[in-house]
Design a protein around this motif. Structure first.
Motif, PDB file in Angstrom:
ATOM      1  N   MET A 187       0.823  -1.196   0.000  1.00 43.54           N
ATOM      2  CA  MET A 187       0.000   0.000   0.000  1.00 43.54           C
ATOM      3  C   MET A 187       0.869   1.263   0.000  1.00 43.54           C
ATOM      4  SD  MET A 187      -3.046   1.114  -0.002  1.00 43.54           S
ATOM      5  CE  MET A 187      -4.102   2.417   0.479  1.00 43.54           C
ATOM      6  N   TYR A 188       1.963   1.242   0.753  1.00 44.21           N
ATOM      7  CA  TYR A 188       2.845   2.392   0.826  1.00 44.21           C
ATOM      8  C   TYR A 188       3.449   2.698  -0.537  1.00 44.21           C
ATOM      9  CZ  TYR A 188       6.664   5.399   2.329  1.00 44.21           C
ATOM     10  OH  TYR A 188       7.535   6.448   2.474  1.00 44.21           O
ATOM     11  N   GLU A 189       3.882   1.664  -1.266  1.00 39.80           N
ATOM     12  CA  GLU A 189       4.443   1.860  -2.610  1.00 39.80           C
ATOM     13  C   GLU A 189       3.405   2.429  -3.565  1.00 39.80           C
ATOM     14  OE1 GLU A 189       6.726  -1.049  -4.862  1.00 39.80           O
ATOM     15  OE2 GLU A 189       7.674  -1.604  -2.964  1.00 39.80           O
ATOM     16  N   GLU A 190       2.172   1.986  -3.423  1.00 40.74           N
ATOM     17  CA  GLU A 190       1.100   2.505  -4.284  1.00 40.74           C
ATOM     18  C   GLU A 190       0.882   3.993  -4.044  1.00 40.74           C
ATOM     19  OE1 GLU A 190      -2.296   0.070  -3.540  1.00 40.74           O
ATOM     20  OE2 GLU A 190      -1.412  -1.692  -4.493  1.00 40.74           O
ATOM     21  N   ALA A 191       0.943   4.412  -2.798  1.00 38.25           N
ATOM     22  CA  ALA A 191       0.770   5.832  -2.478  1.00 38.25           C
ATOM     23  C   ALA A 191       1.921   6.655  -3.046  1.00 38.25           C
ATOM     24  CB  ALA A 191       0.672   6.024  -0.971  1.00 38.25           C
ATOM     25  N   ILE A 192       3.139   6.139  -2.918  1.00 34.97           N
ATOM     26  CA  ILE A 192       4.310   6.830  -3.474  1.00 34.97           C
ATOM     27  C   ILE A 192       4.151   6.988  -4.983  1.00 34.97           C
ATOM     28  CG2 ILE A 192       6.770   6.555  -4.005  1.00 34.97           C
ATOM     29  CD1 ILE A 192       7.155   5.461  -1.191  1.00 34.97           C
ATOM     30  N   MET A 193       3.747   5.929  -5.664  1.00 31.17           N
ATOM     31  CA  MET A 193       3.600   5.994  -7.121  1.00 31.17           C
ATOM     32  C   MET A 193       2.477   6.937  -7.529  1.00 31.17           C
ATOM     33  SD  MET A 193       6.128   4.487  -8.223  1.00 31.17           S
ATOM     34  CE  MET A 193       5.775   4.569  -9.956  1.00 31.17           C
ATOM     35  N   ALA A 194       1.392   6.948  -6.776  1.00 31.45           N
ATOM     36  CA  ALA A 194       0.281   7.845  -7.107  1.00 31.45           C
ATOM     37  C   ALA A 194       0.706   9.309  -6.980  1.00 31.45           C
ATOM     38  CB  ALA A 194      -0.910   7.554  -6.206  1.00 31.45           C
ATOM     39  N   VAL A 195       1.366   9.634  -5.894  1.00 34.37           N
ATOM     40  CA  VAL A 195       1.823  11.013  -5.690  1.00 34.37           C
ATOM     41  C   VAL A 195       2.861  11.389  -6.742  1.00 34.37           C
ATOM     42  CG1 VAL A 195       3.089  12.527  -4.107  1.00 34.37           C
ATOM     43  CG2 VAL A 195       1.290  11.042  -3.232  1.00 34.37           C
ATOM     44  N   SER A 196       3.800  10.491  -6.985  1.00 40.47           N
ATOM     45  CA  SER A 196       4.878  10.761  -7.941  1.00 40.47           C
ATOM     46  C   SER A 196       4.361  10.914  -9.364  1.00 40.47           C
ATOM     47  CB  SER A 196       5.922   9.647  -7.885  1.00 40.47           C
ATOM     48  OG  SER A 196       6.465   9.564  -6.601  1.00 40.47           O
ATOM     49  N   THR A 197       3.420  10.072  -9.738  1.00 43.54           N
ATOM     50  CA  THR A 197       2.855  10.151 -11.088  1.00 43.54           C
ATOM     51  C   THR A 197       2.102  11.465 -11.288  1.00 43.54           C
ATOM     52  OG1 THR A 197       2.686   7.750 -11.197  1.00 43.54           O
ATOM     53  CG2 THR A 197       1.364   8.991 -12.767  1.00 43.54           C
ATOM     54  N   GLY A 198       1.345  11.880 -10.291  1.00 39.93           N
ATOM     55  CA  GLY A 198       0.633  13.159 -10.382  1.00 39.93           C
ATOM     56  C   GLY A 198       1.594  14.329 -10.501  1.00 39.93           C
ATOM     57  N   ALA A 199       2.651  14.284  -9.696  1.00 38.64           N
ATOM     58  CA  ALA A 199       3.643  15.359  -9.741  1.00 38.64           C
ATOM     59  C   ALA A 199       4.401  15.348 -11.071  1.00 38.64           C
ATOM     60  CB  ALA A 199       4.614  15.231  -8.568  1.00 38.64           C
ATOM     61  N   ALA A 200       4.693  14.163 -11.595  1.00 41.98           N
ATOM     62  CA  ALA A 200       5.381  14.061 -12.889  1.00 41.98           C
ATOM     63  C   ALA A 200       4.520  14.643 -14.004  1.00 41.98           C
ATOM     64  CB  ALA A 200       5.731  12.606 -13.186  1.00 41.98           C
ATOM     65  N   SER A 201       3.220  14.449 -13.908  1.00 34.40           N
ATOM     66  CA  SER A 201       2.320  15.064 -14.894  1.00 34.40           C
ATOM     67  C   SER A 201       2.370  16.582 -14.786  1.00 34.40           C
ATOM     68  CB  SER A 201       0.885  14.571 -14.681  1.00 34.40           C
ATOM     69  OG  SER A 201       0.801  13.194 -14.955  1.00 34.40           O
ATOM     70  N   GLY A 202       2.502  17.076 -13.562  1.00 39.23           N
ATOM     71  CA  GLY A 202       2.658  18.514 -13.365  1.00 39.23           C
ATOM     72  C   GLY A 202       3.937  19.031 -13.980  1.00 39.23           C
ATOM     73  N   VAL A 203       5.026  18.271 -13.831  1.00 36.89           N
ATOM     74  CA  VAL A 203       6.307  18.649 -14.440  1.00 36.89           C
ATOM     75  C   VAL A 203       6.145  18.739 -15.956  1.00 36.89           C
ATOM     76  CG1 VAL A 203       8.663  17.852 -14.914  1.00 36.89           C
ATOM     77  CG2 VAL A 203       7.750  17.734 -12.591  1.00 36.89           C
ATOM     78  N   LEU A 204       5.509  17.745 -16.538  1.00 35.28           N
ATOM     79  CA  LEU A 204       5.277  17.745 -17.983  1.00 35.28           C
ATOM     80  C   LEU A 204       4.456  18.960 -18.395  1.00 35.28           C
ATOM     81  CD1 LEU A 204       5.500  16.386 -20.752  1.00 35.28           C
ATOM     82  CD2 LEU A 204       3.413  15.107 -20.160  1.00 35.28           C
ATOM     83  N   THR A 211       8.526  10.503 -12.697  1.00 29.81           N
ATOM     84  CA  THR A 211       7.868   9.605 -11.740  1.00 29.81           C
ATOM     85  C   THR A 211       8.919   8.851 -10.937  1.00 29.81           C
ATOM     86  OG1 THR A 211       5.898   9.365 -13.141  1.00 29.81           O
ATOM     87  CG2 THR A 211       6.286   7.651 -11.488  1.00 29.81           C
ATOM     88  N   ARG A 212       9.945   8.340 -11.620  1.00 25.45           N
ATOM     89  CA  ARG A 212      11.025   7.617 -10.925  1.00 25.45           C
ATOM     90  C   ARG A 212      11.800   8.539  -9.984  1.00 25.45           C
ATOM     91  NH1 ARG A 212      11.970   5.587 -16.033  1.00 25.45           N
ATOM     92  NH2 ARG A 212      13.855   6.846 -16.231  1.00 25.45           N
ATOM     93  N   LEU A 213      12.177   9.726 -10.465  1.00 15.78           N
ATOM     94  CA  LEU A 213      12.947  10.655  -9.633  1.00 15.78           C
ATOM     95  C   LEU A 213      12.177  11.062  -8.379  1.00 15.78           C
ATOM     96  CD1 LEU A 213      14.455  13.074 -12.316  1.00 15.78           C
ATOM     97  CD2 LEU A 213      15.722  11.526 -10.828  1.00 15.78           C
ATOM     98  N   LEU A 214      10.920  11.397  -8.562  1.00 16.48           N
ATOM     99  CA  LEU A 214      10.122  11.868  -7.430  1.00 16.48           C
ATOM    100  C   LEU A 214       9.755  10.731  -6.491  1.00 16.48           C
ATOM    101  CD1 LEU A 214       7.967  14.452  -9.388  1.00 16.48           C
ATOM    102  CD2 LEU A 214       9.815  14.940  -7.765  1.00 16.48           C
ATOM    103  N   ALA A 215       9.550   9.528  -7.029  1.00 16.99           N
ATOM    104  CA  ALA A 215       9.261   8.365  -6.175  1.00 16.99           C
ATOM    105  C   ALA A 215      10.466   8.042  -5.302  1.00 16.99           C
ATOM    106  CB  ALA A 215       8.871   7.162  -7.024  1.00 16.99           C
ATOM    107  N   ALA A 216      11.656   8.114  -5.882  1.00 16.13           N
ATOM    108  CA  ALA A 216      12.875   7.856  -5.106  1.00 16.13           C
ATOM    109  C   ALA A 216      13.044   8.903  -4.009  1.00 16.13           C
ATOM    110  CB  ALA A 216      14.089   7.837  -6.027  1.00 16.13           C
ATOM    111  N   LEU A 217      12.784  10.154  -4.353  1.00 16.20           N
ATOM    112  CA  LEU A 217      12.891  11.216  -3.359  1.00 16.20           C
ATOM    113  C   LEU A 217      11.869  11.012  -2.247  1.00 16.20           C
ATOM    114  CD1 LEU A 217      14.156  13.986  -2.558  1.00 16.20           C
ATOM    115  CD2 LEU A 217      12.237  15.021  -3.769  1.00 16.20           C
ATOM    116  N   LEU A 218      10.653  10.682  -2.616  1.00 21.14           N
ATOM    117  CA  LEU A 218       9.588  10.485  -1.635  1.00 21.14           C
ATOM    118  C   LEU A 218       9.858   9.276  -0.745  1.00 21.14           C
ATOM    119  CD1 LEU A 218       6.926  11.522  -0.558  1.00 21.14           C
ATOM    120  CD2 LEU A 218       5.755  10.244  -2.348  1.00 21.14           C
ATOM    121  N   ALA A 219      10.398   8.223  -1.314  1.00 18.87           N
ATOM    122  CA  ALA A 219      10.728   7.034  -0.513  1.00 18.87           C
ATOM    123  C   ALA A 219      11.821   7.361   0.507  1.00 18.87           C
ATOM    124  CB  ALA A 219      11.157   5.895  -1.420  1.00 18.87           C
TER     125      ALA A 219
END
Length: 134
Positions: free
Chosen positions: A1-18, A75-83
């Protein structure tokens, strides 16, 4: 569940970067990315992230990168930072919430009198009268 939350937040933020990149908001994006990575307290990661912003901006302008690659990279960069820094979550979430949109103001301008007018399109020749010619 924790990984899913990280990916959800990271994916949303990556879309913002784009979104920032597609709208030519590189300076605003650099400021946001810098704040996110600075909060995490690692200057080397901040420098590396800003370099990725610059590389993606240039590659996007030249048509050498796809939107998907940009989103996956961030998504990868932000997920790593968030983790590594769960306390940076609010900053990362703000990236997706503050994706700016450009607006276009459409209006009209009426210019009366002699001389060139700044602020509107000009068609035809422009004659510049110097003081000696008057």
């Amino acid at each position: 569940m924790y990984e899913e939350a990280i990916m959800a937040v990271s994916t949303g933020a990556a879309s913002g970067v784009l979104s920032y990149l597609l709208q030519g908001q590189t300076d605003s994006l650099r400021a946001r990315i810098s704040a996110v990575f600075r909060h995490a307290g690692n200057p080397e990661e901040e420098t590396a992230a800003l370099q990725v912003v610059d590389e993606h901006t240039a590659a996007l302008v030249r048509g050498e990168i796809t939107e998907r690659v940009i989103t996956e990279t961030w998504t990868r960069l932000l997920a790593a930072l968030l983790a590594a820094h769960p306390d940076a979550r609010a900053d990362i979430e703000e990236l997706s919430a503050t994706a700016l949109t450009k607006t276009v103001n459409i209006g009209s301008q009426h210019n009366h009198g002699p001389g060139a007018f700044i602020g509107n399109d000009h068609y035809g020749a422009i004659n510049i009268n110097t003081r000696e010619e008057r």
